[in-house]
Design a protein around this motif. Structure first.
Motif, PDB file in Angstrom:
ATOM      1  N   ASP A 135      51.788 -14.768 -13.298  1.00  0.00           N
ATOM      2  CA  ASP A 135      51.303 -14.174 -14.538  1.00  0.00           C
ATOM      3  C   ASP A 135      49.924 -13.591 -14.247  1.00  0.00           C
ATOM      4  O   ASP A 135      48.996 -14.324 -13.894  1.00  0.00           O
ATOM      5  CB  ASP A 135      51.216 -15.237 -15.636  1.00  0.00           C
ATOM      6  N   ASN A 136      49.759 -12.284 -14.405  1.00  0.00           N
ATOM      7  CA  ASN A 136      48.497 -11.649 -14.044  1.00  0.00           C
ATOM      8  C   ASN A 136      47.319 -12.121 -14.890  1.00  0.00           C
ATOM      9  O   ASN A 136      46.174 -12.122 -14.427  1.00  0.00           O
ATOM     10  CB  ASN A 136      48.608 -10.119 -14.146  1.00  0.00           C
ATOM     11  N   LEU A 137      47.567 -12.555 -16.134  1.00  0.00           N
ATOM     12  CA  LEU A 137      46.473 -13.015 -16.981  1.00  0.00           C
ATOM     13  C   LEU A 137      46.143 -14.490 -16.784  1.00  0.00           C
ATOM     14  O   LEU A 137      45.022 -14.909 -17.083  1.00  0.00           O
ATOM     15  CB  LEU A 137      46.807 -12.767 -18.460  1.00  0.00           C
ATOM     16  N   VAL A 138      47.094 -15.273 -16.289  1.00  0.00           N
ATOM     17  CA  VAL A 138      46.839 -16.707 -16.097  1.00  0.00           C
ATOM     18  C   VAL A 138      46.530 -16.949 -14.617  1.00  0.00           C
ATOM     19  O   VAL A 138      45.374 -16.914 -14.199  1.00  0.00           O
ATOM     20  CB  VAL A 138      48.015 -17.567 -16.603  1.00  0.00           C
ATOM     21  N   LYS A 139      47.536 -17.137 -13.786  1.00  0.00           N
ATOM     22  CA  LYS A 139      47.266 -17.422 -12.375  1.00  0.00           C
ATOM     23  C   LYS A 139      46.525 -16.283 -11.689  1.00  0.00           C
ATOM     24  O   LYS A 139      45.749 -16.507 -10.748  1.00  0.00           O
ATOM     25  CB  LYS A 139      48.585 -17.705 -11.643  1.00  0.00           C
ATOM     26  N   GLY A 140      46.727 -15.047 -12.151  1.00  0.00           N
ATOM     27  CA  GLY A 140      46.035 -13.920 -11.546  1.00  0.00           C
ATOM     28  C   GLY A 140      44.639 -13.695 -12.069  1.00  0.00           C
ATOM     29  O   GLY A 140      43.920 -12.835 -11.538  1.00  0.00           O
ATOM     30  N   ALA A 141      44.204 -14.446 -13.081  1.00  0.00           N
ATOM     31  CA  ALA A 141      42.876 -14.183 -13.659  1.00  0.00           C
ATOM     32  C   ALA A 141      42.319 -15.432 -14.334  1.00  0.00           C
ATOM     33  O   ALA A 141      41.680 -16.259 -13.696  1.00  0.00           O
ATOM     34  CB  ALA A 141      42.940 -13.007 -14.635  1.00  0.00           C
ATOM     35  N   ALA A 142      42.559 -15.582 -15.644  1.00  0.00           N
ATOM     36  CA  ALA A 142      41.897 -16.633 -16.419  1.00  0.00           C
ATOM     37  C   ALA A 142      42.265 -18.035 -15.945  1.00  0.00           C
ATOM     38  O   ALA A 142      41.402 -18.915 -15.844  1.00  0.00           O
ATOM     39  CB  ALA A 142      42.243 -16.472 -17.899  1.00  0.00           C
ATOM     40  N   GLY A 143      43.546 -18.267 -15.667  1.00  0.00           N
ATOM     41  CA  GLY A 143      43.956 -19.591 -15.216  1.00  0.00           C
ATOM     42  C   GLY A 143      43.356 -19.945 -13.878  1.00  0.00           C
ATOM     43  O   GLY A 143      42.908 -21.082 -13.656  1.00  0.00           O
ATOM     44  N   GLN A 144      43.347 -18.997 -12.963  1.00  0.00           N
ATOM     45  CA  GLN A 144      42.739 -19.258 -11.658  1.00  0.00           C
ATOM     46  C   GLN A 144      41.241 -19.541 -11.799  1.00  0.00           C
ATOM     47  O   GLN A 144      40.681 -20.364 -11.074  1.00  0.00           O
ATOM     48  CB  GLN A 144      42.955 -18.075 -10.717  1.00  0.00           C
ATOM     49  N   ALA A 145      40.584 -18.861 -12.746  1.00  0.00           N
ATOM     50  CA  ALA A 145      39.166 -19.112 -12.970  1.00  0.00           C
ATOM     51  C   ALA A 145      38.931 -20.525 -13.504  1.00  0.00           C
ATOM     52  O   ALA A 145      37.984 -21.205 -13.095  1.00  0.00           O
ATOM     53  CB  ALA A 145      38.605 -18.079 -13.942  1.00  0.00           C
ATOM     54  N   VAL A 146      39.769 -20.978 -14.438  1.00  0.00           N
ATOM     55  CA  VAL A 146      39.646 -22.352 -14.935  1.00  0.00           C
ATOM     56  C   VAL A 146      39.959 -23.345 -13.820  1.00  0.00           C
ATOM     57  O   VAL A 146      39.284 -24.374 -13.677  1.00  0.00           O
ATOM     58  CB  VAL A 146      40.575 -22.567 -16.147  1.00  0.00           C
ATOM     59  N   GLN A 147      40.961 -23.041 -13.014  1.00  0.00           N
ATOM     60  CA  GLN A 147      41.284 -23.888 -11.856  1.00  0.00           C
ATOM     61  C   GLN A 147      40.072 -24.000 -10.933  1.00  0.00           C
ATOM     62  O   GLN A 147      39.736 -25.090 -10.448  1.00  0.00           O
ATOM     63  CB  GLN A 147      42.474 -23.287 -11.115  1.00  0.00           C
ATOM     64  N   ALA A 148      39.398 -22.881 -10.683  1.00  0.00           N
ATOM     65  CA  ALA A 148      38.199 -22.886  -9.842  1.00  0.00           C
ATOM     66  C   ALA A 148      37.097 -23.714 -10.483  1.00  0.00           C
ATOM     67  O   ALA A 148      36.417 -24.504  -9.809  1.00  0.00           O
ATOM     68  CB  ALA A 148      37.735 -21.456  -9.593  1.00  0.00           C
ATOM     69  N   MET A 149      36.889 -23.546 -11.795  1.00  0.00           N
ATOM     70  CA  MET A 149      35.883 -24.342 -12.487  1.00  0.00           C
ATOM     71  C   MET A 149      36.173 -25.827 -12.341  1.00  0.00           C
ATOM     72  O   MET A 149      35.260 -26.636 -12.074  1.00  0.00           O
ATOM     73  CB  MET A 149      35.853 -23.972 -13.972  1.00  0.00           C
ATOM     74  N   ASN A 150      37.448 -26.211 -12.496  1.00  0.00           N
ATOM     75  CA  ASN A 150      37.818 -27.622 -12.364  1.00  0.00           C
ATOM     76  C   ASN A 150      37.442 -28.161 -10.987  1.00  0.00           C
ATOM     77  O   ASN A 150      36.853 -29.250 -10.870  1.00  0.00           O
ATOM     78  CB  ASN A 150      39.324 -27.785 -12.576  1.00  0.00           C
ATOM     79  N   LEU A 151      37.773 -27.407  -9.953  1.00  0.00           N
ATOM     80  CA  LEU A 151      37.493 -27.865  -8.590  1.00  0.00           C
ATOM     81  C   LEU A 151      35.994 -27.910  -8.316  1.00  0.00           C
ATOM     82  O   LEU A 151      35.487 -28.836  -7.674  1.00  0.00           O
ATOM     83  CB  LEU A 151      38.189 -26.945  -7.583  1.00  0.00           C
ATOM     84  N   LEU A 152      35.271 -26.912  -8.789  1.00  0.00           N
ATOM     85  CA  LEU A 152      33.825 -26.868  -8.576  1.00  0.00           C
ATOM     86  C   LEU A 152      33.110 -27.990  -9.313  1.00  0.00           C
ATOM     87  O   LEU A 152      32.076 -28.485  -8.857  1.00  0.00           O
ATOM     88  CB  LEU A 152      33.278 -25.512  -9.034  1.00  0.00           C
ATOM     89  N   ALA A 153      33.667 -28.403 -10.450  1.00  0.00           N
ATOM     90  CA  ALA A 153      33.038 -29.447 -11.258  1.00  0.00           C
ATOM     91  C   ALA A 153      33.533 -30.847 -10.907  1.00  0.00           C
ATOM     92  O   ALA A 153      33.092 -31.826 -11.523  1.00  0.00           O
ATOM     93  CB  ALA A 153      33.284 -29.170 -12.737  1.00  0.00           C
ATOM     94  N   GLY A 154      34.466 -30.944  -9.953  1.00  0.00           N
ATOM     95  CA  GLY A 154      34.998 -32.249  -9.580  1.00  0.00           C
ATOM     96  C   GLY A 154      35.988 -32.814 -10.575  1.00  0.00           C
ATOM     97  O   GLY A 154      36.217 -34.035 -10.606  1.00  0.00           O
ATOM     98  N   LEU A 155      36.588 -31.942 -11.391  1.00  0.00           N
ATOM     99  CA  LEU A 155      37.598 -32.367 -12.361  1.00  0.00           C
ATOM    100  C   LEU A 155      38.981 -32.325 -11.738  1.00  0.00           C
ATOM    101  O   LEU A 155      39.176 -31.809 -10.630  1.00  0.00           O
ATOM    102  CB  LEU A 155      37.560 -31.447 -13.578  1.00  0.00           C
ATOM    103  N   LEU A 208      35.418 -12.457 -12.571  1.00  0.00           N
ATOM    104  CA  LEU A 208      36.842 -12.154 -12.459  1.00  0.00           C
ATOM    105  C   LEU A 208      37.097 -10.688 -12.147  1.00  0.00           C
ATOM    106  O   LEU A 208      38.226 -10.305 -11.852  1.00  0.00           O
ATOM    107  CB  LEU A 208      37.583 -12.540 -13.746  1.00  0.00           C
ATOM    108  N   ALA A 209      36.071  -9.838 -12.229  1.00  0.00           N
ATOM    109  CA  ALA A 209      36.220  -8.425 -11.881  1.00  0.00           C
ATOM    110  C   ALA A 209      35.944  -8.230 -10.388  1.00  0.00           C
ATOM    111  O   ALA A 209      35.561  -9.166  -9.687  1.00  0.00           O
ATOM    112  CB  ALA A 209      35.274  -7.576 -12.718  1.00  0.00           C
ATOM    113  N   GLY A 210      36.107  -6.990  -9.916  1.00  0.00           N
ATOM    114  CA  GLY A 210      36.096  -6.756  -8.474  1.00  0.00           C
ATOM    115  C   GLY A 210      34.762  -6.447  -7.857  1.00  0.00           C
ATOM    116  O   GLY A 210      34.689  -6.228  -6.645  1.00  0.00           O
TER     117      GLY A 210
END
Length: 345
Positions: A312-332, A102-104
């Protein structure tokens, strides 16, 4: 509940982003927090470091631990400050099937820009795929994925339809206004200086500028002549980005409206505010803070277009987007474990 839960590690769990990731994963139907690291707070209970998490029924099972104790996991979310991951990445890569950063450190490709903004990763042997769920054609197949910066991804959401459709001239001015959590938990700015204030953060040279330029070129084929400036808001969470550009000859307001609708059709977490007429119709913090939703809108008058995005910088801009990515990568399901509505007032 999934038959087998994804084993997740949060590396750098004591910061705001790491804490937000733990919060989301504690309620995820198909993942569990197997490991949460924090060197300075090793041995501390989760609720002692993040009091806002202490009343979760599962919080008592999470104790922050040093990275050396990282077990084998399915996915490691890296939430370390910029510059910290390259040194410990061999250890993380050894234990994690997939690494989401999540960092640059691994967002840029140009060697000079990497040296200027993320020098610790300049000589790293690891290669990451830059991934924006709404803009990438498909989830990456590699093990190493870097997610976009919060102000960068808000800017991308605002600008992408204009340049994917070749509707606007490449010269564009973007200002990004962000809440105090964007500076991290160790920011030196005193609350008394931020409270009731609105100020310039960085008028030139922000490290998200080359990231935005590179991402727009990658996803739309347009090389931007970009002026990017940032500002500090007196709010804990949230980003509002505004882009100003001129439309190409012959482009109409209807063309712009259709471009935004096409760009985000089937993208549930980016909501287009179509034909905004009053200030309340435009993207705003009260509509997105606490959620994994980004709102976008564009307003046209003559040959000028103003594009706005809020998230929201902490959700869609960071942690939420990461969970969203995990879901897609895992086929969830893409939305598994993610909040859809804002928290207000």
């Amino acid at each position: 509940m999934a038959d087998t839960l994804l084993r997740a590690a949060v590396i750098g769990a004591s910061g705001y982003t790491g804490g937000e990731l733990v919060r989301l994963l504690l309620d995820h139907p198909a993942a569990e927090v197997t490991f949460a690291s924090a060197e300075r707070h090793a041995g501390a209970a989760l609720g002692a470091v993040h009091p806002w998490l202490r009343n979760h029924p599962a919080a008592g099972r999470v104790t922050l631990r040093p990275l050396d104790e990282l077990p084998d996991v399915d996915v490691a979310f890296c939430c370390l400050p910029a510059g910290r991951l390259p040194a410990v990445l061999p250890r993380v890569a050894e234990r994690a099937k997939r690494v989401l950063n999540l960092a640059g450190d691994f967002r840029l490709r140009d060697a000079d820009e990497i040296s200027a903004h993320y020098p610790a990763s300049a000589d790293s042997p690891f290669s990451f795929t830059y991934y924006v769920p709404e803009l990438s054609d498909a989830p990456p197949e590699g093990r190493f994925v870097n997610l976009p910066g919060c102000m960068a991804v808000a800017s991308l959401y605002a600008l992408h339809p204009l340049y994917a459709g070749a509707l606007a001239e490449p010269r564009v001015v973007v200002d990004a206004k962000t809440g105090s959590t964007g500076g991290g938990r160790d920011t030196a700015e005193h609350p008394a200086e931020r409270f009731g204030n609105f100020r310039v953060h960085r008028p030139h040279g922000h490290r998200h500028l080359p990231e935005i330029r590179r991402a727009v070129a990658e996803f739309s084929g347009t090389e931007l002549d970009l002026q990017f400036s940032t500002y500090s808001l007196d709010v804990p969470r949230g980003i509002v980005v505004t882009g100003y550009a001129r439309l190409r000859p012959g482009v109409t307001a209807l063309d712009v409206k259709r471009a935004y609708a096409r760009a985000y059709a089937g993208r549930p977490f980016v909501r287009v505010r179509s034909s905004p007429r009053s200030p309340r119709d435009f993207p705003m913090l009260k509509a997105v803070v606490g959620s994994n939703v980004a709102e976008v809108a564009a307003s046209v008058r003559d040959d000028r277009v103003v594009a706005v995005a809020a998230l929201d910088n902490l959700v869609k801009g960071a942690a939420g987007q990461a969970v969203q990515a995990m879901n897609l990568l895992a086929g969830l399901d893409e939305g598994a474990g993610l909040p859809w509505t804002a928290v207000a007032p």
